[in-house]
Design a protein around this motif. Structure first.
Motif, PDB file in Angstrom:
ATOM      1  N   ARG A 249      10.442  40.387  44.544  1.00  0.00           N
ATOM      2  CA  ARG A 249       9.483  40.205  42.747  1.00  0.00           C
ATOM      3  C   ARG A 249      10.570  39.680  42.189  1.00  0.00           C
ATOM      4  O   ARG A 249      10.881  39.761  41.650  1.00  0.00           O
ATOM      5  CB  ARG A 249       8.750  41.444  42.559  1.00  0.00           C
ATOM      6  CG  ARG A 249       7.888  41.456  42.101  1.00  0.00           C
ATOM      7  CD  ARG A 249       6.864  42.414  41.968  1.00  0.00           C
ATOM      8  NE  ARG A 249       7.645  43.960  42.264  1.00  0.00           N
ATOM      9  CZ  ARG A 249       7.667  44.699  40.917  1.00  0.00           C
ATOM     10  NH1 ARG A 249       6.167  45.277  40.033  1.00  0.00           N
ATOM     11  NH2 ARG A 249       8.143  45.906  40.740  1.00  0.00           N
ATOM     12  N   ARG A 250       9.217  38.660  41.176  1.00  0.00           N
ATOM     13  CA  ARG A 250      10.157  37.266  40.589  1.00  0.00           C
ATOM     14  C   ARG A 250      11.689  37.407  40.335  1.00  0.00           C
ATOM     15  O   ARG A 250      12.974  36.978  39.878  1.00  0.00           O
ATOM     16  CB  ARG A 250      10.283  38.326  39.109  1.00  0.00           C
ATOM     17  CG  ARG A 250       8.660  39.190  38.849  1.00  0.00           C
ATOM     18  CD  ARG A 250       8.708  39.370  37.147  1.00  0.00           C
ATOM     19  NE  ARG A 250       7.777  39.796  37.070  1.00  0.00           N
ATOM     20  CZ  ARG A 250       7.155  40.274  35.408  1.00  0.00           C
ATOM     21  NH1 ARG A 250       7.664  39.814  34.462  1.00  0.00           N
ATOM     22  NH2 ARG A 250       5.988  40.568  35.239  1.00  0.00           N
ATOM     23  N   GLY A 251      12.257  37.070  41.938  1.00  0.00           N
ATOM     24  CA  GLY A 251      13.242  36.333  41.871  1.00  0.00           C
ATOM     25  C   GLY A 251      14.441  37.545  42.200  1.00  0.00           C
ATOM     26  O   GLY A 251      15.760  36.804  43.006  1.00  0.00           O
ATOM     27  N   TYR A 252      13.767  38.575  42.266  1.00  0.00           N
ATOM     28  CA  TYR A 252      15.263  39.637  42.167  1.00  0.00           C
ATOM     29  C   TYR A 252      15.330  39.627  44.192  1.00  0.00           C
ATOM     30  O   TYR A 252      14.351  40.124  45.001  1.00  0.00           O
ATOM     31  CB  TYR A 252      14.960  40.705  41.866  1.00  0.00           C
ATOM     32  CG  TYR A 252      15.141  40.846  40.209  1.00  0.00           C
ATOM     33  CD1 TYR A 252      16.036  41.272  39.981  1.00  0.00           C
ATOM     34  CD2 TYR A 252      13.834  40.469  39.160  1.00  0.00           C
ATOM     35  CE1 TYR A 252      16.018  40.844  38.080  1.00  0.00           C
ATOM     36  CE2 TYR A 252      13.826  40.637  38.135  1.00  0.00           C
ATOM     37  CZ  TYR A 252      14.884  40.559  36.800  1.00  0.00           C
ATOM     38  OH  TYR A 252      14.965  40.777  36.031  1.00  0.00           O
ATOM     39  N   PRO A 253      16.545  40.378  44.583  1.00  0.00           N
ATOM     40  CA  PRO A 253      16.096  40.690  45.583  1.00  0.00           C
ATOM     41  C   PRO A 253      15.825  41.654  46.923  1.00  0.00           C
ATOM     42  O   PRO A 253      15.456  43.112  45.506  1.00  0.00           O
ATOM     43  CB  PRO A 253      17.891  41.185  46.025  1.00  0.00           C
ATOM     44  CG  PRO A 253      18.512  41.516  44.590  1.00  0.00           C
ATOM     45  CD  PRO A 253      17.199  41.189  43.610  1.00  0.00           C
ATOM     46  N   GLY A 254      15.294  42.406  47.549  1.00  0.00           N
ATOM     47  CA  GLY A 254      14.280  42.192  47.913  1.00  0.00           C
ATOM     48  C   GLY A 254      14.578  44.114  48.181  1.00  0.00           C
ATOM     49  O   GLY A 254      13.815  45.464  48.457  1.00  0.00           O
ATOM     50  N   TYR A 255      16.241  43.988  48.038  1.00  0.00           N
ATOM     51  CA  TYR A 255      17.059  45.718  48.062  1.00  0.00           C
ATOM     52  C   TYR A 255      16.804  46.059  46.541  1.00  0.00           C
ATOM     53  O   TYR A 255      17.854  46.806  46.875  1.00  0.00           O
ATOM     54  CB  TYR A 255      17.650  45.229  49.387  1.00  0.00           C
ATOM     55  CG  TYR A 255      19.164  44.200  48.562  1.00  0.00           C
ATOM     56  CD1 TYR A 255      20.452  44.232  47.951  1.00  0.00           C
ATOM     57  CD2 TYR A 255      18.851  43.004  49.336  1.00  0.00           C
ATOM     58  CE1 TYR A 255      20.779  43.951  47.001  1.00  0.00           C
ATOM     59  CE2 TYR A 255      19.977  41.814  48.578  1.00  0.00           C
ATOM     60  CZ  TYR A 255      20.842  42.189  47.818  1.00  0.00           C
ATOM     61  OH  TYR A 255      21.539  41.303  48.085  1.00  0.00           O
ATOM     62  N   LEU A 256      16.135  45.517  45.396  1.00  0.00           N
ATOM     63  CA  LEU A 256      16.414  45.985  44.048  1.00  0.00           C
ATOM     64  C   LEU A 256      16.759  47.988  44.279  1.00  0.00           C
ATOM     65  O   LEU A 256      17.259  48.414  43.553  1.00  0.00           O
ATOM     66  CB  LEU A 256      15.993  45.194  43.079  1.00  0.00           C
ATOM     67  CG  LEU A 256      16.288  45.408  42.003  1.00  0.00           C
ATOM     68  CD1 LEU A 256      17.774  45.013  41.697  1.00  0.00           C
ATOM     69  CD2 LEU A 256      15.049  44.828  41.027  1.00  0.00           C
ATOM     70  N   TYR A 257      15.301  48.228  44.741  1.00  0.00           N
ATOM     71  CA  TYR A 257      15.088  49.087  44.069  1.00  0.00           C
ATOM     72  C   TYR A 257      16.183  50.246  44.958  1.00  0.00           C
ATOM     73  O   TYR A 257      16.804  51.184  44.495  1.00  0.00           O
ATOM     74  CB  TYR A 257      13.968  49.569  45.378  1.00  0.00           C
ATOM     75  CG  TYR A 257      13.518  51.157  45.606  1.00  0.00           C
ATOM     76  CD1 TYR A 257      12.796  51.795  44.193  1.00  0.00           C
ATOM     77  CD2 TYR A 257      14.098  52.277  46.268  1.00  0.00           C
ATOM     78  CE1 TYR A 257      12.289  53.465  44.354  1.00  0.00           C
ATOM     79  CE2 TYR A 257      13.236  53.428  46.268  1.00  0.00           C
ATOM     80  CZ  TYR A 257      12.974  54.057  45.181  1.00  0.00           C
ATOM     81  OH  TYR A 257      12.871  55.263  45.127  1.00  0.00           O
ATOM     82  N   THR A 258      16.792  49.588  46.583  1.00  0.00           N
ATOM     83  CA  THR A 258      17.258  50.289  46.889  1.00  0.00           C
ATOM     84  C   THR A 258      18.930  50.860  46.077  1.00  0.00           C
ATOM     85  O   THR A 258      19.874  51.664  46.288  1.00  0.00           O
ATOM     86  CB  THR A 258      18.173  49.975  48.473  1.00  0.00           C
ATOM     87  OG1 THR A 258      16.969  49.722  49.799  1.00  0.00           O
ATOM     88  CG2 THR A 258      18.596  51.006  49.149  1.00  0.00           C
TER      89      THR A 258
END
Length: 460
Positions: A270-279
């Motif tokens: 989302r919005r170019g952030y990596p998919g593992y941002l939450y983790t």
């Protein structure tokens, strides 16, 4: 014997690719010796068979793929810790930047640490006094809690976090308290503001500061919160101190993460952030808390700026899932010169009931903040009605609530950045503001508390 390689094959941004390597391990530290003999430092970011991707802390400018020598150090990134770190200022990876001596290490700790085992966690239940009425009175901070501040570009979150670092304390006798302050991607001017503010007030003596400037490498910015939390874990769980960790600004951290992810050619989320941002955020936030049979605690206040004041932006959105509430700063209150401009209505501390009450703050605290909040919410509704219909359309009761809302913003929310209110002063101010209402209108406060506390403030 340290392994050395002269097999750098490509450079991409802050990353270099090294081939034909043996026994490379994720997270291992390396040294890179370049043509002029100078040494740079890096960390292995990815391993694929005999290839490794290394991120360079000082940047890759000036590195020649033909002459560079990569030396593997056989250890992860570590921080030297001892009681002497208190009162010191370090850069984003833990090297002194205040002109003082190197730290003589009592031990060296891996900065990646580990989140606290859920079974070992102790429930947060003790109050931390910040001296700020909108936090202490309405959204209390509890030892071991994670309570972020949601700000926006141009809002005074720097002044608020400096006030927190300066004033926060625990109320118990004989309790040791420390502040670990990590600044990521800030300007030199902002860094000097924080350092000078803590030095001028003497608060630096109980603080450890880690400063990553806007022109420092993005790779260093990713390490900064982990370095700060490693220092906090040492002070809390080895030295039995209650530690407040302030991380400012987590949005800059996430931007650095996005930059490194793009350099690695990862598929963006989302919005170019990596998919593992939450983790990734969870590995930082979940290092706060309390551990059973340990005296110390780590309380965390991450600060983040919401791009375009958008609460649905990935950084505040994911932070809200992991943490226990939020303090939201208001642009409209800032325009009214309310300082600090805390927007009380959407702000929330999910653990506030656990840290207040008899023997913690005062018995009337919970009833009082419920009544203050309800009266302010009604006062804001009356202000909106007056804007649409005109003040003449309001009843006398509505006008009273509108007057209360104005006084609440002027006296309770706005206190400046140097006033340090005790919890008793905050609670008494709440009673004083509510004294303009009849007892029958204070429906959220128990009758015995009204009889006990209100006569002192009721105008004859």
């Amino acid at each position: 014997m340290l392994n050395e390689y002269q097999t750098v094959t490509s450079i991409s941004g802050p990353l270099i690719l090294v081939e034909s390597v043996d026994d490379a391990r994720y997270g291992e530290m390396v040294e890179i010796e370049i043509g002029d003999g100078s040494i740079r430092h890096g960390q292995i970011l990815q391993v694929d068979r005999d290839k490794m991707l290394v991120q360079i802390f000082e940047g890759t400018e000036g590195i020649d793929v033909d002459s560079a020598t990569v030396r593997m150090l056989g250890r992860p990134q570590e921080l030297a810790v001892s009681p002497d770190i208190l009162g010191r200022v370090f850069n984003g990876i833990g090297n002194p930047k205040d002109g003082g001596a190197e730290i003589i290490a009592e031990k060296r700790l891996n900065i990646n640490g580990n989140p606290i085992n859920p079974y070992s966690r102790d429930y947060p239940n003790e109050f931390i006094q910040t001296g700020i009425s909108t936090i202490d009175g309405l959204n209390p901070l509890v030892r071991g809690q994670k309570l972020p501040i949601f700000s926006g570009s141009g809002l005074p979150h720097d002044e608020l976090t400096a006030q927190l670092a300066r004033q926060a304390t625990v109320l118990g006798k004989g309790e040791q308290f420390a502040v670990v302050f990590a600044a990521m991607g800030i300007t030199f001017e902002a860094a000097q503001f924080f350092i000078n503010d803590l030095r001028d007030t003497g608060a630096i003596e109980r603080a450890v500061m880690f400063i990553n400037l806007a022109n420092d490498p993005a790779i260093e910015r990713i390490a900064t919160p982990r370095v700060a939390l490693t220092a906090a874990e040492y002070l809390a769980f080895d030295r039995d101190m209650h530690v407040l960790v302030i991380l400012n600004d987590m949005t800059n951290y996430c931007e650095a993460l996005r930059q490194i992810s793009a350099a690695r050619k990862e598929v963006p989320g989302r919005r170019g952030y990596p998919g593992y941002l939450y983790t990734d955020l969870a590995t930082i936030y979940e290092r706060a808390g309390r551990i059973k049979n340990k005296k110390g605690s780590i309380t965390m206040v991450p600060v983040l700026t919401m791009p375009e004041d958008d609460k649905t932006h990935p950084v505040p959105d994911l932070t809200g899932y992991i943490t226990e509430g939020q303090i939201i700063l208001s642009r409209s209150l800032h325009r009214k010169a309310v300082a600090p401009p805390v927007d009380v209505l959407p702000s929330l501390s999910r653990l506030k009931d656990k840290g207040i009450g008899k023997d913690k703050t005062r018995e009337d605290h919970a009833d009082l903040y419920n009544q203050l909040y309800a009266a302010y919410a009604r006062g804001k509704e009356c202000q909106e009605l007056a804007t649409i219909l005109g003040e003449a359309a309001l009843s006398d009761e509505d006008k009273k609530y509108m007057t209360y809302a104005n006084e609440f913003e002027k006296r309770y929310i706005s206190q400046g950045y140097s006033e340090n209110r005790t919890i008793e002063q905050t609670l008494d101010l709440g009673w004083e503001l509510l004294s303009m209402f009849e007892d029958s209108e204070l429906k959220r406060i128990r009758v015995e508390y009204i009889k006990k506390y209100m006569p002192k403030f009721r105008k004859q």
